[in-house]
Scaffold this motif. Sequence first.
Motif, mmCIF file in Angstrom:
data_model
loop_
_atom_site.group_PDB
_atom_site.id
_atom_site.type_symbol
_atom_site.label_atom_id
_atom_site.label_comp_id
_atom_site.label_asym_id
_atom_site.label_seq_id
_atom_site.Cartn_x
_atom_site.Cartn_y
_atom_site.Cartn_z
ATOM 1 N N ARG A 1 -10.377 0.035 -5.953
ATOM 2 C CA ARG A 1 -9.558 -1.178 -5.827
ATOM 3 C C ARG A 1 -8.157 -0.849 -5.283
ATOM 4 O O ARG A 1 -7.596 -1.600 -4.487
ATOM 5 N N GLU B 1 -8.510 -0.280 -1.602
ATOM 6 C CA GLU B 1 -8.699 -1.554 -0.920
ATOM 7 C C GLU B 1 -7.390 -2.310 -0.788
ATOM 8 O O GLU B 1 -7.099 -2.923 0.245
ATOM 9 N N ALA B 2 -6.575 -2.277 -1.859
ATOM 10 C CA ALA B 2 -5.283 -2.967 -1.845
ATOM 11 C C ALA B 2 -4.348 -2.357 -0.802
ATOM 12 O O ALA B 2 -3.639 -3.076 -0.084
ATOM 13 N N GLU C 1 -5.254 -0.792 1.924
ATOM 14 C CA GLU C 1 -5.754 -1.165 3.248
ATOM 15 C C GLU C 1 -5.340 -2.586 3.613
ATOM 16 O O GLU C 1 -4.955 -2.861 4.751
ATOM 17 N N LEU C 2 -5.422 -3.496 2.632
ATOM 18 C CA LEU C 2 -5.015 -4.878 2.871
ATOM 19 C C LEU C 2 -3.526 -4.963 3.190
ATOM 20 O O LEU C 2 -3.099 -5.704 4.082
ATOM 21 N N THR D 1 -2.917 -3.644 6.676
ATOM 22 C CA THR D 1 -3.345 -4.638 7.659
ATOM 23 C C THR D 1 -2.324 -5.768 7.762
ATOM 24 O O THR D 1 -2.000 -6.231 8.861
ATOM 25 N N ALA D 2 -1.809 -6.201 6.611
ATOM 26 C CA ALA D 2 -0.813 -7.277 6.598
ATOM 27 C C ALA D 2 0.468 -6.844 7.303
ATOM 28 O O ALA D 2 1.083 -7.626 8.052
#
Length: 354
Positions: free
Chosen positions: A331, A334-335, A337-338, A341-342
């Motif tokens: 998790r 994943e956070a 990576e997000l 991306t943002a």
Amino acid sequence: MRKRVRAVLSALSISKRSSKASVSKRNRGDEVLIKERTTLTTVFEGENPAVDIVAVHGLNGDAFKTFTATQTGKFWLGDSDMLPQDLRGRCRVLTFSYPASVASILGRASSDTILHHATTLVAELVADREINNALERPIIFVCHSLGGIVVKRALTYSASRTGHKIEHIHSIYVSTFGVLFFGTPHQGSRAANLATIAQRMIDTFVPSRIVDTDSRLLSNLRESSEVLQDITDNFVPIMARLHICFFWEQEKTDLGFKWEYIVVESSAAPILDNTDRAGIRQDHRNMCRFESRSSPSYTLVVATIARYSREAPEAIAHRWAGEREMLHSTRKHEAMELLETANKTAKKSEKELS
């Protein structure tokens, strides 16, 4: 010829199913309760259960009759003087009921696939264990024939569900400690065509409007079936995490016109590293029924379940600790990576505006 039809149907354990009520046994005084059949039924529950034991019947089987002795009526999974006594009451025993009839005169034959049954099993178990605050309790599966294939598919399905919103589905895989396979055709079964014989006989003697003979479940069991092979191949990678015991039938089944093994030893009990295997001195239909505690192979089966029950709590607790750590790391990744991306999107937007 009609006698042969009856013999084949009997060998396949076909039974009439009432749409109104069915009989199940509970440990409270061993009273017999008449009630509507549920998909997942608790047949015994001790005061402080250490494990959940889940029984899954096979082709043309029944959640209770498959495990109930015909002469004494002993339901060894739930009667308090049988398995619960040997485990000193520190268990909860459940049975899973699903439509697995290929040729049934009364009632519609199953048109569901193995995947449908597998996902239903997982969903029902998750729901029950969440309600009972037992999501991390160890699980031991007891499977007869087709039931073993359903359980293998259920575990691979559960293992693949790791998304944040479906972690509850993944819990069944994490919590499963052991599986006992009774006459499961891991490599297909030549005798699976017996159901086809029964189906053809019924088609011959019974008007087609009365009988639904959908046999997709049966085709999945036939030797060289791609579906069966895929399930086996996908199950192999997770076997190392499980304690497994294979049982094969040592007596041939009376089919009325000949005697035959329904699932041969090589298919029911493949020789694999770190797995147990043993023969049971019964035919395919009766290999998971025990008239009493002194019945052949009862001690062998119960001793296996008892050993798994002793070892499971510590092993599963350790597994859950590692699983939580891994999920937290996943998790976090994943956070990140997000967020990355943002940030890239924001910089691109700023550049375009300028």
